[in-house]
Enzyme design. Structure first.
Site, PDB file in Angstrom:
ATOM      1  N   GLY A 155       0.787  -1.232   0.000  1.00  0.00           N
ATOM      2  CA  GLY A 155       0.000   0.000   0.000  1.00  0.00           C
ATOM      3  C   GLY A 155       0.815   1.276   0.000  1.00  0.00           C
ATOM      4  O   GLY A 155       0.329   2.332   0.410  1.00  0.00           O
ATOM      5  N   THR A 175       1.649   3.163  -2.505  1.00  0.00           N
ATOM      6  CA  THR A 175       1.048   4.171  -3.384  1.00  0.00           C
ATOM      7  C   THR A 175      -0.164   4.816  -2.726  1.00  0.00           C
ATOM      8  O   THR A 175      -0.386   6.027  -2.853  1.00  0.00           O
ATOM      9  CB  THR A 175       0.656   3.536  -4.728  1.00  0.00           C
ATOM     10  N   LYS A 178       8.288   8.387  -8.026  1.00  0.00           N
ATOM     11  CA  LYS A 178       8.544   6.951  -7.939  1.00  0.00           C
ATOM     12  C   LYS A 178       9.621   6.674  -8.977  1.00  0.00           C
ATOM     13  O   LYS A 178       9.331   6.505 -10.162  1.00  0.00           O
ATOM     14  CB  LYS A 178       7.280   6.141  -8.231  1.00  0.00           C
ATOM     15  N   SER A 214       8.146  -1.339 -12.149  1.00  0.00           N
ATOM     16  CA  SER A 214       8.047  -2.482 -13.064  1.00  0.00           C
ATOM     17  C   SER A 214       6.607  -2.981 -13.051  1.00  0.00           C
ATOM     18  O   SER A 214       5.799  -2.558 -12.238  1.00  0.00           O
ATOM     19  CB  SER A 214       9.026  -3.590 -12.667  1.00  0.00           C
ATOM     20  N   ASP A 244       7.328   4.501 -23.225  1.00  0.00           N
ATOM     21  CA  ASP A 244       6.313   3.658 -23.852  1.00  0.00           C
ATOM     22  C   ASP A 244       5.505   2.855 -22.837  1.00  0.00           C
ATOM     23  O   ASP A 244       4.636   2.069 -23.206  1.00  0.00           O
ATOM     24  CB  ASP A 244       6.953   2.708 -24.867  1.00  0.00           C
ATOM     25  N   GLU A 268       8.395   7.397  -3.464  1.00  0.00           N
ATOM     26  CA  GLU A 268       7.882   6.049  -3.211  1.00  0.00           C
ATOM     27  C   GLU A 268       8.857   5.001  -3.701  1.00  0.00           C
ATOM     28  O   GLU A 268       9.407   5.107  -4.792  1.00  0.00           O
ATOM     29  CB  GLU A 268       6.531   5.884  -3.917  1.00  0.00           C
ATOM     30  N   GLY A 269       9.053   3.973  -2.893  1.00  0.00           N
ATOM     31  CA  GLY A 269       9.943   2.888  -3.272  1.00  0.00           C
ATOM     32  C   GLY A 269       9.293   1.907  -4.237  1.00  0.00           C
ATOM     33  O   GLY A 269       8.155   2.081  -4.681  1.00  0.00           O
ATOM     34  N   GLY A 325       8.722  -2.240  -4.356  1.00  0.00           N
ATOM     35  CA  GLY A 325       8.904  -3.453  -3.564  1.00  0.00           C
ATOM     36  C   GLY A 325       9.360  -3.102  -2.157  1.00  0.00           C
ATOM     37  O   GLY A 325       8.909  -2.135  -1.562  1.00  0.00           O
TER      38      GLY A 325
END
Length: 201
Positions: A10, A12, A33, A37, A55, A125-126, A128
């Site tokens: 959580g 985000t 961020k 991925s 993209d 924000e990290g 993982g």
């Protein structure tokens, strides 16, 4: 800086909530961020064999950007919110290897320079957990955080097993010389079982 004790805890949600709260208070807030991925392709993406960071779309970056009041329809804005983006839903260093696109740290540096001039409060924000590798040199989220010298707010969960994951994360952050400002325990159930109640305590 907002890391989590693992993937999908959580980060985000916390990032976006803080961004919206700060914006409501009239603070010029930035959200960042640096690497993501598991990103879907941009509707206007280029040739499949020559895909770039631009993209792909970072849903986390878009969500937090909207909360901060940023124009996430603008590719230039997305570039400073989330400069490095990969499609493969794996650790960033594996995604970079699979997609044949090493992390372009110049894009990250450019985004940091932008936020230095364009916000009063930055939420980073990290990806993982705290020690997730970002490239084949095993440069981690922790290493990036140490370079930026940001205070840290850890996002964790209430269920069984969280004490170990949270303690390991907090210990590692402190051993890196950074300040842990607090914990956000996310996804609290409406009715607490014994594990959730004692873990929260």
């Amino acid at each position: 800086f907002i890391p989590g004790t693992g993937t999908d805890v959580g980060k985000t949600t916390v990032n976006a909530a803080l961004a919206e709260a700060l914006r409501t208070l009239g603070v010029r807030v930035g959200v960042f961020k640096p690497i993501a991925s598991g990103c879907p392709k941009h509707p206007e993406c280029g040739t499949p064999e020559l895909l770039t960071d631009d993209d792909y779309l970072s849903p986390d970056g878009v969500f937090a950007g909207r909360a901060a009041g940023l124009d996430v329809r603008d590719d230039a804005v997305l570039r400073v919110i989330s400069p490095l983006r990969y499609g493969a839903p794996v650790s960033p260093h594996i995604a970079a290897r699979v997609e044949g696109r090493p992390a372009d740290w110049a894009r990250v540096a450019s985004a940091i320079a932008y936020w230095d001039e364009s916000c009063d409060f930055l939420l980073m924000e990290g990806a993982g957990g705290w020690l997730v590798p970002l490239d084949d040199e095993l440069f981690t989220i922790a290493d990036l955080s140490v370079r930026m010298r940001l205070p840290v707010l850890v996002v964790t969960l209430p269920e069984l097993g969280t004490l170990n994951a949270t303690a390991l994360t907090v210990t590692s952050i402190r051993s890196a010389g950074l300040t842990v400002e607090g914990l956000v325990v996310n996804r609290m159930p409406r009715e607490l079982g014994l594990a959730e109640a004692t873990n929260l305590e």
